[in-house]
Write a protein that holds these residues in place. Sequence first.
Motif, PDB file in Angstrom:
ATOM      1  N   ILE A 106       0.845  -1.192   0.000  1.00  0.00           N
ATOM      2  CA  ILE A 106       0.000   0.000   0.000  1.00  0.00           C
ATOM      3  C   ILE A 106       0.881   1.244   0.000  1.00  0.00           C
ATOM      4  CG2 ILE A 106      -1.843   1.224   1.216  1.00  0.00           C
ATOM      5  CD1 ILE A 106      -2.653  -1.535   0.192  1.00  0.00           C
ATOM      6  N   THR A 107       0.646   2.142  -0.930  1.00  0.00           N
ATOM      7  CA  THR A 107       1.392   3.396  -0.979  1.00  0.00           C
ATOM      8  C   THR A 107       0.800   4.391   0.022  1.00  0.00           C
ATOM      9  OG1 THR A 107      -0.036   4.388  -2.663  1.00  0.00           O
ATOM     10  CG2 THR A 107       1.813   3.025  -3.441  1.00  0.00           C
ATOM     11  N   PRO A 108       1.545   5.444   0.380  1.00  0.00           N
ATOM     12  CA  PRO A 108       0.977   6.480   1.253  1.00  0.00           C
ATOM     13  C   PRO A 108      -0.295   7.104   0.681  1.00  0.00           C
ATOM     14  CG  PRO A 108       3.359   6.695   1.198  1.00  0.00           C
ATOM     15  CD  PRO A 108       3.000   5.642   0.177  1.00  0.00           C
ATOM     16  N   ALA A 109      -0.372   7.231  -0.647  1.00  0.00           N
ATOM     17  CA  ALA A 109      -1.583   7.790  -1.257  1.00  0.00           C
ATOM     18  C   ALA A 109      -2.778   6.861  -1.044  1.00  0.00           C
ATOM     19  CB  ALA A 109      -1.357   8.024  -2.750  1.00  0.00           C
ATOM     20  N   ASP A 135       7.599   6.538   6.345  1.00  0.00           N
ATOM     21  CA  ASP A 135       7.178   5.330   5.636  1.00  0.00           C
ATOM     22  C   ASP A 135       7.105   5.563   4.132  1.00  0.00           C
ATOM     23  OD1 ASP A 135       6.828   4.032   8.104  1.00  0.00           O
ATOM     24  OD2 ASP A 135       4.786   4.830   8.287  1.00  0.00           O
ATOM     25  N   LEU A 136       7.698   4.623   3.388  1.00  0.00           N
ATOM     26  CA  LEU A 136       7.534   4.622   1.934  1.00  0.00           C
ATOM     27  C   LEU A 136       6.287   3.854   1.526  1.00  0.00           C
ATOM     28  CD1 LEU A 136      11.142   3.984   0.537  1.00  0.00           C
ATOM     29  CD2 LEU A 136       9.796   6.078   0.353  1.00  0.00           C
ATOM     30  N   GLY A 137       5.884   2.909   2.367  1.00  0.00           N
ATOM     31  CA  GLY A 137       4.712   2.105   2.049  1.00  0.00           C
ATOM     32  C   GLY A 137       4.383   1.166   3.185  1.00  0.00           C
ATOM     33  N   TYR A 138       3.382   0.317   2.951  1.00  0.00           N
ATOM     34  CA  TYR A 138       2.883  -0.592   3.977  1.00  0.00           C
ATOM     35  C   TYR A 138       2.508  -1.911   3.309  1.00  0.00           C
ATOM     36  CZ  TYR A 138       2.240   4.101   5.801  1.00  0.00           C
ATOM     37  OH  TYR A 138       2.444   5.407   6.148  1.00  0.00           O
ATOM     38  N   VAL A 139       2.781  -3.013   3.997  1.00  0.00           N
ATOM     39  CA  VAL A 139       2.397  -4.327   3.487  1.00  0.00           C
ATOM     40  C   VAL A 139       1.246  -4.848   4.343  1.00  0.00           C
ATOM     41  CG1 VAL A 139       3.146  -6.672   2.951  1.00  0.00           C
ATOM     42  CG2 VAL A 139       4.754  -4.768   2.705  1.00  0.00           C
ATOM     43  N   LEU A 140       0.149  -5.200   3.672  1.00  0.00           N
ATOM     44  CA  LEU A 140      -1.038  -5.723   4.347  1.00  0.00           C
ATOM     45  C   LEU A 140      -1.401  -7.074   3.764  1.00  0.00           C
ATOM     46  CD1 LEU A 140      -3.478  -2.666   4.553  1.00  0.00           C
ATOM     47  CD2 LEU A 140      -2.099  -3.632   6.382  1.00  0.00           C
ATOM     48  N   LEU A 170      -6.415   7.343   1.104  1.00  0.00           N
ATOM     49  CA  LEU A 170      -7.749   7.001   0.615  1.00  0.00           C
ATOM     50  C   LEU A 170      -8.480   6.136   1.627  1.00  0.00           C
ATOM     51  CD1 LEU A 170      -9.985   6.731  -1.523  1.00  0.00           C
ATOM     52  CD2 LEU A 170      -8.697   4.816  -2.492  1.00  0.00           C
ATOM     53  N   PHE A 171      -7.808   5.095   2.148  1.00  0.00           N
ATOM     54  CA  PHE A 171      -8.446   4.217   3.125  1.00  0.00           C
ATOM     55  C   PHE A 171      -8.789   4.974   4.409  1.00  0.00           C
ATOM     56  CE2 PHE A 171      -6.229   0.569   0.850  1.00  0.00           C
ATOM     57  CZ  PHE A 171      -7.406   0.092   0.294  1.00  0.00           C
ATOM     58  N   GLU A 172      -7.964   5.953   4.780  1.00  0.00           N
ATOM     59  CA  GLU A 172      -8.287   6.782   5.945  1.00  0.00           C
ATOM     60  C   GLU A 172      -9.532   7.617   5.677  1.00  0.00           C
ATOM     61  OE1 GLU A 172      -3.887   7.598   7.974  1.00  0.00           O
ATOM     62  OE2 GLU A 172      -4.609   8.898   6.353  1.00  0.00           O
ATOM     63  N   ALA A 173      -9.609   8.191   4.486  1.00  0.00           N
ATOM     64  CA  ALA A 173     -10.721   9.081   4.149  1.00  0.00           C
ATOM     65  C   ALA A 173     -12.057   8.352   4.118  1.00  0.00           C
ATOM     66  CB  ALA A 173     -10.457   9.761   2.806  1.00  0.00           C
ATOM     67  N   ILE A 174     -12.047   7.069   3.753  1.00  0.00           N
ATOM     68  CA  ILE A 174     -13.311   6.337   3.638  1.00  0.00           C
ATOM     69  C   ILE A 174     -13.579   5.466   4.866  1.00  0.00           C
ATOM     70  CG2 ILE A 174     -13.194   6.366   1.128  1.00  0.00           C
ATOM     71  CD1 ILE A 174     -12.298   3.488   1.144  1.00  0.00           C
ATOM     72  N   GLY A 175     -12.798   5.671   5.941  1.00  0.00           N
ATOM     73  CA  GLY A 175     -13.082   5.009   7.209  1.00  0.00           C
ATOM     74  C   GLY A 175     -12.669   3.561   7.298  1.00  0.00           C
ATOM     75  N   GLN A 208      12.217  13.059   2.443  1.00  0.00           N
ATOM     76  CA  GLN A 208      11.216  13.982   2.982  1.00  0.00           C
ATOM     77  C   GLN A 208       9.813  13.609   2.510  1.00  0.00           C
ATOM     78  OE1 GLN A 208      12.429  17.981   2.047  1.00  0.00           O
ATOM     79  NE2 GLN A 208      14.437  17.759   2.987  1.00  0.00           N
ATOM     80  N   VAL A 209       9.512  12.312   2.626  1.00  0.00           N
ATOM     81  CA  VAL A 209       8.191  11.828   2.250  1.00  0.00           C
ATOM     82  C   VAL A 209       7.148  12.445   3.171  1.00  0.00           C
ATOM     83  CG1 VAL A 209       6.725   9.779   2.067  1.00  0.00           C
ATOM     84  CG2 VAL A 209       9.112   9.685   1.323  1.00  0.00           C
ATOM     85  N   LYS A 210       6.061  12.945   2.593  1.00  0.00           N
ATOM     86  CA  LYS A 210       5.046  13.642   3.378  1.00  0.00           C
ATOM     87  C   LYS A 210       4.386  12.736   4.405  1.00  0.00           C
ATOM     88  CE  LYS A 210       3.923  17.071  -0.167  1.00  0.00           C
ATOM     89  NZ  LYS A 210       2.862  17.634  -1.040  1.00  0.00           N
ATOM     90  N   SER A 211       4.375  11.414   4.132  1.00  0.00           N
ATOM     91  CA  SER A 211       3.731  10.492   5.066  1.00  0.00           C
ATOM     92  C   SER A 211       4.574  10.254   6.313  1.00  0.00           C
ATOM     93  CB  SER A 211       3.456   9.154   4.371  1.00  0.00           C
ATOM     94  OG  SER A 211       4.670   8.571   3.926  1.00  0.00           O
ATOM     95  N   GLY A 212       5.767  10.876   6.388  1.00  0.00           N
ATOM     96  CA  GLY A 212       6.616  10.703   7.553  1.00  0.00           C
ATOM     97  C   GLY A 212       7.779   9.796   7.244  1.00  0.00           C
TER      98      GLY A 212
END
Length: 387
Positions: free
Chosen positions: A99-102, A152-157, A106-111, A146-150
């Motif tokens: 999962i990318t930061p973008a 993290d470059l990404g996440y594995v789910l 999206l997943f945060e925005a839709i709960g 200086q990734v805006k997400s802090g």
Amino acid sequence: MVSRHVQRKVRSSICTSMHTRSLAFWTEEDKAERAERGRELQDVVIVGGGIVGSALACNLKSNPVFHGKKVTVIEPSPPKQLEDANASLGLPDARVYTITPASKKLFEAIGVWDKIKPEHIAPFGHMQVWDAMGDGFIRFDAAKAQVKSGSDLGYVLEHGVLQRALALRMQELAGQDDPNPLRILSPAEVRNFEGPGEVHRAGTVTLEDGTEIRSRLVVAADGGKSMIRKLSALGTWGWTYDQQAVVATVKTDQINTTAFQRFLPSGPIALLPLRDGYSSVVWSTTENHAIELKSISPQEFVAALNEALHKPSVTPSPPQVPLLGNLIQGIHLAAQTVLAAGALADPFQAPPKATEAVGRRIAFPLKLQHATRYSLTCFMMMLTWTW
């Protein structure tokens, strides 16, 4: 005269009651009710309640623009129990997503994101790619870039973790204070689909039990073997790569927080971080080699994996830009970004060594497949990745 407040309460109660039955196996009474509601014109019908279809449904009904709009999801699989969705998970799924930061936003925005426990998410702040046939490599660092997400470059789910989070959110949306909350028909099989005609300017989806559902828009999110696509007489084009990807889960001798990828003569191999000290392996190779990797013992697989990631034992070095000549150096400097600067500055890091192979190993063919068209009147297809 009944007040508007009471009308809304009654309407909400009826819709919630209808949806509660839609999450269980259908009785004859439920089928009759579904047939009656099916005659109502829907705004959007989504065929397929997997990752793509569920995410679309959550996105639509989380948007204020779709408040009061009729959105229905049709899923052939029976609904799963969700009470223990975030309990102890045991061994990780073989199927994972990066999962990318973008996508996280999206997943945060839709709960959806808050339905996943932090310990079930495997973030990575580094990415390293190198070639087995040379000594060049490139490495990315989220902090230096200086990734805006802090950090993290990404996440594995894991597939199951993400699917359960989406199901929990859909359950919430099905019971929300909305004149037309999200409706889920599960289990429900599609038997036929017809585009709009001269009388009805809407698509019609017919289920196996004979229920007809008319909708202004029908979305096919039912995978690479889409029934809706076939019923719409849409063809496909593409090709195979004569390769297979072997997916496995391993334990490593140290916690992995980097997404590694090495290019071998037979194809790339990736080692991705997972929760609880596990790592996911995605090994693209020839068909014969894939069969061998699936059939060997766990100990033999670990040995083959470590050899593929670590041998020959040559420490790669970053590209030496000044040696490229003045012209190429000038082009490089002009196009250089903060991310690229960070990628060239970090030293090479050897990946952790696998110590144990756990769970099952899966192999699936690699191919490209596109539909000849992705939209028709009242119809749209979603891009999906299936294996």
